[in-house]
Design a protein around this motif. Structure first.
Motif, PDB file in Angstrom:
ATOM      1  N   THR A 422     -60.266  16.203  43.215  1.00 39.06           N
ATOM      2  CA  THR A 422     -60.295  15.971  44.622  1.00 39.06           C
ATOM      3  C   THR A 422     -61.831  16.443  45.153  1.00 39.06           C
ATOM      4  OG1 THR A 422     -57.855  16.407  44.809  1.00 39.06           O
ATOM      5  CG2 THR A 422     -59.144  16.381  46.730  1.00 39.06           C
ATOM      6  N   TYR A 423     -62.077  17.543  44.674  1.00 40.47           N
ATOM      7  CA  TYR A 423     -63.415  18.059  45.163  1.00 40.47           C
ATOM      8  C   TYR A 423     -64.525  17.375  44.624  1.00 40.47           C
ATOM      9  CZ  TYR A 423     -67.184  21.230  45.823  1.00 40.47           C
ATOM     10  OH  TYR A 423     -68.451  21.928  46.215  1.00 40.47           O
ATOM     11  N   LYS A 424     -64.462  16.797  43.271  1.00 40.43           N
ATOM     12  CA  LYS A 424     -65.519  15.897  42.715  1.00 40.43           C
ATOM     13  C   LYS A 424     -65.543  14.559  44.071  1.00 40.43           C
ATOM     14  CE  LYS A 424     -66.760  13.733  38.688  1.00 40.43           C
ATOM     15  NZ  LYS A 424     -66.448  13.393  37.504  1.00 40.43           N
ATOM     16  N   TYR A 425     -64.340  14.121  44.171  1.00 38.32           N
ATOM     17  CA  TYR A 425     -64.287  13.001  44.701  1.00 38.32           C
ATOM     18  C   TYR A 425     -65.058  13.142  46.268  1.00 38.32           C
ATOM     19  CZ  TYR A 425     -62.597   9.293  47.930  1.00 38.32           C
ATOM     20  OH  TYR A 425     -62.390   8.351  48.820  1.00 38.32           O
ATOM     21  N   LEU A 426     -64.552  14.335  46.895  1.00 42.48           N
ATOM     22  CA  LEU A 426     -65.149  14.657  48.351  1.00 42.48           C
ATOM     23  C   LEU A 426     -66.768  14.751  48.197  1.00 42.48           C
ATOM     24  CD1 LEU A 426     -62.257  16.876  49.360  1.00 42.48           C
ATOM     25  CD2 LEU A 426     -62.539  14.533  50.103  1.00 42.48           C
ATOM     26  N   SER A 427     -66.951  15.630  47.177  1.00 40.60           N
ATOM     27  CA  SER A 427     -68.412  15.865  47.059  1.00 40.60           C
ATOM     28  C   SER A 427     -69.223  14.597  46.890  1.00 40.60           C
ATOM     29  CB  SER A 427     -68.694  16.875  45.919  1.00 40.60           C
ATOM     30  OG  SER A 427     -68.030  18.022  45.946  1.00 40.60           O
ATOM     31  N   LYS A 428     -68.612  13.783  46.196  1.00 38.05           N
ATOM     32  CA  LYS A 428     -69.519  12.530  45.656  1.00 38.05           C
ATOM     33  C   LYS A 428     -69.818  11.623  47.125  1.00 38.05           C
ATOM     34  CE  LYS A 428     -68.672   7.962  43.558  1.00 38.05           C
ATOM     35  NZ  LYS A 428     -67.804   7.346  43.145  1.00 38.05           N
ATOM     36  N   HIS A 429     -68.993  11.822  48.068  1.00 40.59           N
ATOM     37  CA  HIS A 429     -69.193  11.337  49.558  1.00 40.59           C
ATOM     38  C   HIS A 429     -69.417  12.108  50.457  1.00 40.59           C
ATOM     39  CE1 HIS A 429     -67.994   7.605  47.547  1.00 40.59           C
ATOM     40  NE2 HIS A 429     -66.720   8.033  47.222  1.00 40.59           N
ATOM     41  N   GLU A 430     -70.143  13.292  50.158  1.00 41.19           N
ATOM     42  CA  GLU A 430     -70.572  14.238  51.179  1.00 41.19           C
ATOM     43  C   GLU A 430     -71.441  13.742  52.140  1.00 41.19           C
ATOM     44  OE1 GLU A 430     -71.982  17.749  49.229  1.00 41.19           O
ATOM     45  OE2 GLU A 430     -71.475  19.180  51.187  1.00 41.19           O
ATOM     46  N   ASN A 431     -72.282  12.868  51.572  1.00 41.70           N
ATOM     47  CA  ASN A 431     -73.205  12.339  52.978  1.00 41.70           C
ATOM     48  C   ASN A 431     -72.380  11.362  54.137  1.00 41.70           C
ATOM     49  OD1 ASN A 431     -72.382  10.118  50.796  1.00 41.70           O
ATOM     50  ND2 ASN A 431     -74.045   9.101  51.504  1.00 41.70           N
ATOM     51  N   VAL A 432     -71.120  10.971  53.743  1.00 47.89           N
ATOM     52  CA  VAL A 432     -70.549  10.012  54.449  1.00 47.89           C
ATOM     53  C   VAL A 432     -69.702  11.009  55.490  1.00 47.89           C
ATOM     54  CG1 VAL A 432     -68.688   8.494  55.125  1.00 47.89           C
ATOM     55  CG2 VAL A 432     -69.798   8.331  52.910  1.00 47.89           C
ATOM     56  N   PHE A 433     -69.693  12.309  55.146  1.00 44.85           N
ATOM     57  CA  PHE A 433     -68.946  13.369  56.041  1.00 44.85           C
ATOM     58  C   PHE A 433     -69.886  13.888  56.804  1.00 44.85           C
ATOM     59  CE2 PHE A 433     -65.734  13.493  52.415  1.00 44.85           C
ATOM     60  CZ  PHE A 433     -64.347  13.684  53.246  1.00 44.85           C
ATOM     61  N   ASN A 434     -71.200  14.247  56.127  1.00 51.26           N
ATOM     62  CA  ASN A 434     -72.325  14.809  57.006  1.00 51.26           C
ATOM     63  C   ASN A 434     -72.915  14.010  58.043  1.00 51.26           C
ATOM     64  OD1 ASN A 434     -72.071  17.026  55.392  1.00 51.26           O
ATOM     65  ND2 ASN A 434     -73.641  16.619  54.179  1.00 51.26           N
ATOM     66  N   SER A 435     -72.596  12.468  57.832  1.00 53.05           N
ATOM     67  CA  SER A 435     -73.274  11.698  58.827  1.00 53.05           C
ATOM     68  C   SER A 435     -72.450  11.397  60.046  1.00 53.05           C
ATOM     69  CB  SER A 435     -73.763  10.310  58.167  1.00 53.05           C
ATOM     70  OG  SER A 435     -72.722   9.701  57.355  1.00 53.05           O
ATOM     71  N   ARG A 436     -71.343  12.055  59.988  1.00 48.18           N
ATOM     72  CA  ARG A 436     -70.314  11.936  61.026  1.00 48.18           C
ATOM     73  C   ARG A 436     -70.868  12.260  62.385  1.00 48.18           C
ATOM     74  NH1 ARG A 436     -64.924  14.614  58.892  1.00 48.18           N
ATOM     75  NH2 ARG A 436     -65.973  16.383  58.249  1.00 48.18           N
ATOM     76  N   LYS A 437     -70.658  11.305  63.239  1.00 45.52           N
ATOM     77  CA  LYS A 437     -71.545  11.623  64.615  1.00 45.52           C
ATOM     78  C   LYS A 437     -71.071  12.747  65.376  1.00 45.52           C
ATOM     79  CE  LYS A 437     -73.692   7.188  65.426  1.00 45.52           C
ATOM     80  NZ  LYS A 437     -72.664   5.978  64.929  1.00 45.52           N
ATOM     81  N   SER A 438     -69.625  12.771  65.446  1.00 46.73           N
ATOM     82  CA  SER A 438     -69.341  13.651  66.585  1.00 46.73           C
ATOM     83  C   SER A 438     -69.809  15.096  66.359  1.00 46.73           C
ATOM     84  CB  SER A 438     -67.940  13.796  66.706  1.00 46.73           C
ATOM     85  OG  SER A 438     -67.283  14.573  67.461  1.00 46.73           O
ATOM     86  N   SER A 439     -70.102  15.776  67.393  1.00 50.26           N
ATOM     87  CA  SER A 439     -70.773  17.269  67.146  1.00 50.26           C
ATOM     88  C   SER A 439     -69.665  18.229  67.038  1.00 50.26           C
ATOM     89  CB  SER A 439     -71.418  17.792  68.405  1.00 50.26           C
ATOM     90  OG  SER A 439     -70.574  17.583  69.445  1.00 50.26           O
ATOM     91  N   ILE A 440     -68.227  17.777  67.016  1.00 51.16           N
ATOM     92  CA  ILE A 440     -67.093  18.843  66.613  1.00 51.16           C
ATOM     93  C   ILE A 440     -67.281  19.292  65.168  1.00 51.16           C
ATOM     94  CG2 ILE A 440     -65.483  18.188  68.255  1.00 51.16           C
ATOM     95  CD1 ILE A 440     -63.930  16.518  66.353  1.00 51.16           C
ATOM     96  N   TYR A 441     -68.001  18.638  64.270  1.00 46.85           N
ATOM     97  CA  TYR A 441     -68.027  18.686  62.866  1.00 46.85           C
ATOM     98  C   TYR A 441     -69.351  19.557  62.639  1.00 46.85           C
ATOM     99  CZ  TYR A 441     -64.632  15.021  62.627  1.00 46.85           C
ATOM    100  OH  TYR A 441     -63.667  14.177  62.905  1.00 46.85           O
ATOM    101  N   ASN A 442     -70.027  19.880  63.523  1.00 44.52           N
ATOM    102  CA  ASN A 442     -71.364  20.603  63.268  1.00 44.52           C
ATOM    103  C   ASN A 442     -70.961  21.945  62.921  1.00 44.52           C
ATOM    104  OD1 ASN A 442     -72.689  18.421  64.197  1.00 44.52           O
ATOM    105  ND2 ASN A 442     -73.296  19.379  66.303  1.00 44.52           N
TER     106      ASN A 442
END
Ligand SMILES: C[S@@+](CC[C@H](N)C(=O)[O-])C[C@H]1O[C@@H](n2cnc3c(N)ncnc32)[C@H](O)[C@@H]1O
Length: 590
Positions: A422-442
């Motif tokens: 699961t970690y490998k999968y999530l990490s592979k797409h870390e950029n998608v998580f990091n580009s989430r617009k809402s500032s609640i994820y900051n």
């Protein structure tokens, strides 16, 4: 037609202007001519404008492409609608001496007023877009050339932002005259302006005093038309007269909602629903907002069909301290308007559906990018979206989701060690998580989600879609012995035992609840159901008033249809759990 100041003017107007201005060089003289002829105050702001106009009229075509006007919420009211609105106002014996159009555009409302009202002494039109200022002026000249005998009040068409214009100056001069504030303020929200990097906003943008979190979640989003309407009410509430503004329905609802606190001196609040598709070719619910100024505050609004004005459709607003969408039907169900003893919760929010929402194809998970992926099962849960909540009971889900946290803000490092795939999968797409617009994820742990807590892991849930207008609740059962999750368009109550969930389901799907929800929800709201609405359903009161035979009948039906074997043996316990602590029966006395 010729084009001047990016505006089309008719030959009637250009010929006329050419005739009277050709020998004039001084701005004073030119303005005096325009005042004598049509009542304009300061027709030309400066000599350059006079020069340009003369030169353009003398030369021929001058075609300029239309600029992008998204930030100005530019939907010009057609002349037929403007005329009909002005006419309808005359039928209510409205006869203004001063007309104010706060964002006058091409001036269609001003012309409609000049045509309909005979007693006008002054007109003020304010508009931010210079070309429209000219277009208004030319349209007014055109109107008078075609209707030379019509009343000619003093007319000021002012090139300014409505937020900079000093409306109090009008009050100072003419405090006793009857006014009409008429128009169609811009259809644009502050968040849209934010995304356009536009500064077309009032200076104190946080005018509703929303918190930063509200702004992030959209609660702080408001239409600038709402700001302008409130500005007009605030400034002119103690002046004799009326307001008639075309606005989105939500603006009217918000104004009536705020009336409980603001208590503006306005009464006879009315909403005349228009067909925005037909009038403006947009799919937004809008209406003419009308109210009478300088009167005892009113807290309700009567709704009409603009095209068939004879009978009121509904009455909404405040009844004591309760806000109600239909005051007539509400009176029958008022008794269940209270506080739900259980807390309604919104489903999971992750803003990353392409990675976090999975389908199961031949025992494999497939994400939104059509990648086939391998994951440990532990963090994968069945998931339901609004569109899945059609049936009364759901045992299986079409979609799955990865639940990375047990509560908001929890560290997600553990995934690396406990669930490496699961970690490998999530990490592979870390950029998608990091580009989430809402500032609640900051500044939150990687792969963070929201709308998660103990309640999300309750095995039995009663859920409803916030987006749909179906007044129907669904029982969600565990799948493969795991609780099922809901997405953030849904709301739910979580239970540890099936009986409590089913009792709640029966109460929530009762006719009384349907009627209650119909009387407090607004069909034009973006979300019909919100946490605030659902928390108003007093489940304890409902349980106390429900007919026991009806309850048993519903339970039998559910048992038969879904193969349960439930009884009412836990009913008293259920009531007890919902009762305030001081009223609860302890085991000793039970
Ligand atoms: C929805 S249109 C309506 C125009 C006109 N009232 C009508 O009914 O036809 C909104 C108008 O507001 C103008 N506007 C936008 N922002 C403004 C501002 N800050 N001050 C004055 N006018 C503005 C736009 O240029 C546009 O003409």
């Amino acid at each position: 037609m010729i084009k001047v100041f990016e505006v089309n003017i008719t030959h009637q107007v250009s010929d006329y202007l050419n005739d009277i201005l050709k020998n004039i060089v001084s701005i004073e003289k030119a303005n005096q001519k325009m005042h004598e002829a049509f009542g304009f105050i300061h027709f030309f702001d400066n000599v350059e404008d006079l020069q340009i106009l003369k030169e353009t009229i003398l030369s021929s075509q001058n075609i300029v492409s239309e600029p992008d006007r998204a930030e100005y919420g530019d939907f010009q009211t057609n002349t037929v609608l403007a005329k009909k609105i002005a006419f309808n106002l005359t039928t209510k014996n409205i006869s203004p001496e001063i007309v104010i159009e706060p964002t006058c555009g091409k001036g269609n409302f001003i012309i409609a007023c000049l045509e309909q009202f005979t007693g006008i002494k002054k007109v003020f039109g304010i508009e931010i877009y210079k070309s429209y200022v000219w277009e208004s002026k030319f349209n007014i000249i055109n109107f008078y050339l075609s209707n030379p005998t019509k009343n000619k009040p003093e007319i000021s068409i002012i090139h300014s932002s409505v937020f900079d214009f000093n409306f109090k100056s009008i009050l100072k001069e003419d405090s006793t005259k009857e006014i009409l504030i008429i128009g169609n303020p811009p259809w644009v929200t502050n968040s849209k302006l934010g995304s356009l990097n536009s500064s077309n906003l009032p200076k104190k943008t946080n005018f509703k005093n929303h918190s930063g979190l509200d702004a992030m979640t959209g609660k702080g989003n408001f239409d600038i038309a709402e700001y302008i309407t409130l500005m007009m009410i605030e400034t002119f509430q103690h002046q004799k007269g009326n307001i008639a503004l075309l606005v989105k329905n939500t603006v009217i609802k918000n104004i009536v909602f705020d009336q409980l606190v603001k208590k503006y001196a306005v009464s006879d609040i009315e909403k005349h629903c228009i067909d925005s598709k037909k009038e403006f070719n947009v799919s937004v619910e809008a209406a003419l907002f009308c109210c009478k100024l300088n009167s005892n505050p009113s807290f309700n609004c009567t709704e009409f069909d603009f095209y068939n004005n004879s009978t009121a459709k509904v009455n909404f607003g405040w009844l004591a301290n309760k806000f109600v969408s239909n005051l007539d039907t509400y009176s029958n169900v008022e008794r269940i308007d209270g506080q739900c003893p259980f807390e309604w919760r919104q489903g999971i929010k992750h803003d990353c559906s392409s990675i976090m929402e999975l389908d199961k194809v031949n025992e494999h998970f497939v994400n939104g990018l059509k990648e086939e992926i391998k994951l440990e099962n532990d963090l994968v849960y069945g998931m339901l979206k609004s569109s899945d909540l059609k049936n009364t009971v759901i045992k299986e889900t079409r979609k799955y989701t990865i639940v990375t946290q047990k509560k908001v803000g929890q560290e997600t490092n553990y995934i690396k060690y406990d669930f490496p795939k699961t970690y490998k999968y999530l990490s592979k797409h870390e950029n998608v998580f990091n580009s989430r617009k809402s500032s609640i994820y900051n500044n939150k742990p990687p792969f963070s989600i929201f709308g998660i807590g103990d309640y999300s892991f309750k095995p039995y849930k009663v859920a409803i879609s916030g987006l749909y207008k179906t007044f129907h609740f669904t029982l969600v059962l565990p799948q493969d012995e795991k609780p099922v999750m809901l997405d953030d368009t849904c709301y739910m109550l979580g239970f540890d035992n099936l009986e409590f969930a089913v009792y709640s389901l029966i109460l929530l799907n009762s006719q009384t609840t349907v009627r209650f929800l119909q009387s407090i929800t607004f069909s034009d709201a973006k979300r019909t159901f919100t946490k605030d609405v659902l928390m108003r359903i007093d489940l304890l009161k409902l349980a106390q008033i429900i007919d026991k035979s009806e309850l048993q009948k519903e339970l039998n039906y559910i048992n038969e249809t879904y193969n349960f074997n439930l009884t009412l043996v836990y009913w008293c316990e259920f009531i007890n759990k919902m009762s305030p602590i001081e009223n609860r029966q302890t085991q000793l006395f039970a």
